[in-house]
Enzyme design. Sequence first.
Site, PDB file in Angstrom:
ATOM      1  N   ARG A 109       0.848  -1.190   0.000  1.00  0.00           N
ATOM      2  CA  ARG A 109       0.000   0.000   0.000  1.00  0.00           C
ATOM      3  C   ARG A 109       0.892   1.252   0.000  1.00  0.00           C
ATOM      4  O   ARG A 109       1.955   1.263   0.624  1.00  0.00           O
ATOM      5  CB  ARG A 109      -0.852  -0.022   1.276  1.00  0.00           C
ATOM      6  CG  ARG A 109      -1.829   1.121   1.452  1.00  0.00           C
ATOM      7  CD  ARG A 109      -3.010   1.010   0.554  1.00  0.00           C
ATOM      8  NE  ARG A 109      -4.137   1.804   1.032  1.00  0.00           N
ATOM      9  CZ  ARG A 109      -5.181   2.097   0.263  1.00  0.00           C
ATOM     10  NH1 ARG A 109      -5.250   1.688  -0.997  1.00  0.00           N
ATOM     11  NH2 ARG A 109      -6.192   2.800   0.743  1.00  0.00           N
ATOM     12  N   THR A 388      -9.867   0.309  -9.762  1.00  0.00           N
ATOM     13  CA  THR A 388      -8.862  -0.524  -9.126  1.00  0.00           C
ATOM     14  C   THR A 388      -8.860  -1.745 -10.016  1.00  0.00           C
ATOM     15  O   THR A 388      -9.713  -1.876 -10.890  1.00  0.00           O
ATOM     16  CB  THR A 388      -9.343  -0.830  -7.684  1.00  0.00           C
ATOM     17  OG1 THR A 388      -9.355   0.376  -6.938  1.00  0.00           O
ATOM     18  CG2 THR A 388      -8.514  -1.875  -6.963  1.00  0.00           C
ATOM     19  N   THR A 406      -4.066  -0.627  -7.219  1.00  0.00           N
ATOM     20  CA  THR A 406      -4.887   0.523  -7.623  1.00  0.00           C
ATOM     21  C   THR A 406      -4.097   1.820  -7.662  1.00  0.00           C
ATOM     22  O   THR A 406      -3.043   1.940  -7.032  1.00  0.00           O
ATOM     23  CB  THR A 406      -6.057   0.685  -6.618  1.00  0.00           C
ATOM     24  OG1 THR A 406      -6.955   1.683  -7.090  1.00  0.00           O
ATOM     25  CG2 THR A 406      -5.576   1.064  -5.236  1.00  0.00           C
ATOM     26  N   ASN A 408      -6.308   4.367  -7.069  1.00  0.00           N
ATOM     27  CA  ASN A 408      -7.498   4.933  -6.450  1.00  0.00           C
ATOM     28  C   ASN A 408      -8.484   5.339  -7.546  1.00  0.00           C
ATOM     29  O   ASN A 408      -9.195   4.508  -8.059  1.00  0.00           O
ATOM     30  CB  ASN A 408      -7.209   6.070  -5.477  1.00  0.00           C
ATOM     31  CG  ASN A 408      -8.437   6.370  -4.613  1.00  0.00           C
ATOM     32  OD1 ASN A 408      -9.278   5.499  -4.413  1.00  0.00           O
ATOM     33  ND2 ASN A 408      -8.564   7.587  -4.125  1.00  0.00           N
ATOM     34  N   ASP A 430      -8.083   8.175   0.602  1.00  0.00           N
ATOM     35  CA  ASP A 430      -8.641   7.092   1.431  1.00  0.00           C
ATOM     36  C   ASP A 430      -8.459   7.358   2.928  1.00  0.00           C
ATOM     37  O   ASP A 430      -9.008   6.628   3.753  1.00  0.00           O
ATOM     38  CB  ASP A 430      -8.017   5.744   1.054  1.00  0.00           C
ATOM     39  CG  ASP A 430      -8.679   5.136  -0.180  1.00  0.00           C
ATOM     40  OD1 ASP A 430      -9.753   5.620  -0.576  1.00  0.00           O
ATOM     41  OD2 ASP A 430      -8.119   4.183  -0.745  1.00  0.00           O
ATOM     42  N   SER A 459      -7.803   0.865   3.340  1.00  0.00           N
ATOM     43  CA  SER A 459      -8.297   0.421   2.031  1.00  0.00           C
ATOM     44  C   SER A 459      -9.523  -0.475   2.208  1.00  0.00           C
ATOM     45  O   SER A 459      -9.809  -0.939   3.314  1.00  0.00           O
ATOM     46  CB  SER A 459      -7.180  -0.357   1.330  1.00  0.00           C
ATOM     47  OG  SER A 459      -7.656  -0.979   0.168  1.00  0.00           O
ATOM     48  N   SER A 460     -10.208  -0.733   1.097  1.00  0.00           N
ATOM     49  CA  SER A 460     -11.289  -1.733   1.092  1.00  0.00           C
ATOM     50  C   SER A 460     -10.915  -2.941   0.247  1.00  0.00           C
ATOM     51  O   SER A 460     -11.744  -3.837   0.057  1.00  0.00           O
ATOM     52  CB  SER A 460     -12.572  -1.117   0.522  1.00  0.00           C
ATOM     53  OG  SER A 460     -13.006  -0.059   1.337  1.00  0.00           O
ATOM     54  N   GLY A 480     -13.777  -1.834  -7.090  1.00  0.00           N
ATOM     55  CA  GLY A 480     -15.130  -1.341  -6.789  1.00  0.00           C
ATOM     56  C   GLY A 480     -15.191  -0.398  -5.603  1.00  0.00           C
ATOM     57  O   GLY A 480     -16.269  -0.228  -5.027  1.00  0.00           O
ATOM     58  N   GLY A 481     -14.043   0.189  -5.196  1.00  0.00           N
ATOM     59  CA  GLY A 481     -14.070   1.147  -4.081  1.00  0.00           C
ATOM     60  C   GLY A 481     -14.616   0.482  -2.832  1.00  0.00           C
ATOM     61  O   GLY A 481     -14.291  -0.656  -2.499  1.00  0.00           O
TER      62      GLY A 481
HETATM   63  N1  GLY Z   1      -8.570   3.212  -3.115  1.00  0.00           N
HETATM   64  C1  GLY Z   1      -9.593   2.292  -2.813  1.00  0.00           C
HETATM   65  C2  GLY Z   1      -9.233   1.360  -1.727  1.00  0.00           C
HETATM   66  O1  GLY Z   1      -8.069   1.105  -1.502  1.00  0.00           O
HETATM   67  O2  GLY Z   1     -10.100   0.860  -1.067  1.00  0.00           O
END
Ligand code: GLY
Length: 576
Positions: A109, A388, A406, A408, A430, A459-460, A480-481
């Site tokens: 990340r 992403t 990603t 973002n 984020d 993050s998700s 998908g955010g």
């Molecule tokens: N940028 C989207 C995530 O990492 O969840």
Amino acid sequence: MRKDCAKIVIALLFSLTATLSLNAKESSSSAIAAGQPVIAAHGMVASQDRLATRIGVDVLRRGGNAVDAAVAVAFALAVTLPEAGNLGGGGFMLIHLAHPARNVAIDYRERAPADTPRNVFLDKDGNAVPHKSRDTGLAVGVPGTVAGLAYALQHYGSGKFTLAELAAPAIALARQGIIVDQDLAASLAHAAPRLARWPSTAKIFLHKNGTPLRQGELLLQKDLAASLEAIAADGPSGFYKGPIAKKIVAAVNAAGGHMTLADMESYKPLERKPIKGTYRGYEIVTMPPPSSGGVALIELLNILEGFPLAKLGASSPETIHLMAEAMKPVYADRARYMGDPDRVKMPIRGLTDKAYAARLRAAISPAKARPATAIMAGNPLPYESPQTTHFSIVDAVGDAVSNTYTLNFSFGVGLVAEGTGILLNNELDDFAAKPGAPNAYGLLGGAANAPAGGKRPLSSMTPAMVFQNGALRLVTGSPGGSRIITIVAQILLDCIDFHMNVAQAEAAIRIHDQWLPDELQVEPGLPAATLQKLTAMGHTIHQFAPWGSAQSIMRNGNHWEGASDPRQHDGLAAGY
Ligand code: GLY
């Protein structure tokens, strides 16, 4: 060294061309509307781009393991899927090694530059300024992708391929150009106004008159090819030190950011212990913080495990209602507790505990939706387009990779660092700019996810694997955010509760409820009677265009079944 690299590029380009000409013989499909997965005996790759998938399958065929193939696919996607594949972003790689059995999570990340104060995204009155965290150099986290891929290869690759060999197909594609496909043309058309703000970006992706490249046109990325060659020649230091690092730092700072060469040089990927849970007897392995994805996935599955979903039926109003009610407290917990594990303490065991899930389940009525205010208050903004990308890989010995990475937003902040061809992320959006201020996905957060120098934003992303009695059964994930968590959960429910194959699971209509905004989001296609019943239960329904791009591979007997999400046109699952 560079000369050697050039030879490898040519050799692999021939090899790639040979692979492409073998299309008729490979097991592959991106057209899964009929719910038919691709079948392969030995190994398989599912990704959002067919060229990248074929490059990965070629590595597998030539004796590479899943990690070797993952590195080649990730470099390729940086060229062929520039809206999400990247060198200038970051992500998470989940690895399963079959012999001896072991699971590893690599966190690559992005990190906030050291000079990132807590109020970085606020104005002088303390109000959040979304423009700062989405459209300026302040949004750019120190990229992790190159370090993460090199780390994965060094520690978990087969040893048969060098970084240079695995980057070679990507270099060839960047230098010779790729034909803009339907999905890339659509992404470029959508992002053109953001890309046009930066001359260094516009000259690559837009025509001189400012219009984006169209489907069928040639996208040349010669600077990106040179950057990949520097990485191939010198490894991660070709990116984190020297001319490329200097150009990235200069671009970020010219755009209003505060990044230093020391930020670049000190970036390190981290190996973390995967999050584990169980669902109806299956073992789930997924990503720990700084992604919220794994913890949220396990918490959600734990709540749902107590409901007879198979009996209620896939996509029935009763099942959708229970899924939505289970999602709400999971997202409320995400907002309250989660952040960078190196900076904040999180009650991870508590959140993933079955007894805690039972308490949350007991608060769910089978017939009545709860308003978000009954769970916690907030006032989020609408979505922006999430971009992403995920790929899943299995190899002939049963090793596997589930990787989500990603920039973002689509094309990140939109800025290419001049002379590098590298698009930079806007991942620092984020962070929770301040409590109560939503990020671009409408997600809230508090102190746990406040900006700070050197911190990783929450993050998700939810790369995931499912095992049965220790044997790998499913590898999956999606972009998908904020919806990534619920997309992955629904793939698992569809496969486990509703006995769908991966193609059917990926094609199934998705729903999402993230507590705030206080609405049940649905894809088009649910019957009117289902929507009426959900409305009568108290859900406020909001229909969106289809979302996500899941890439999944499942074990079925003695073969693999794979599928690339039918919501995209140019993805591909293929194997041999
Ligand atoms: N940028 C989207 C995530 O990492 O969840």
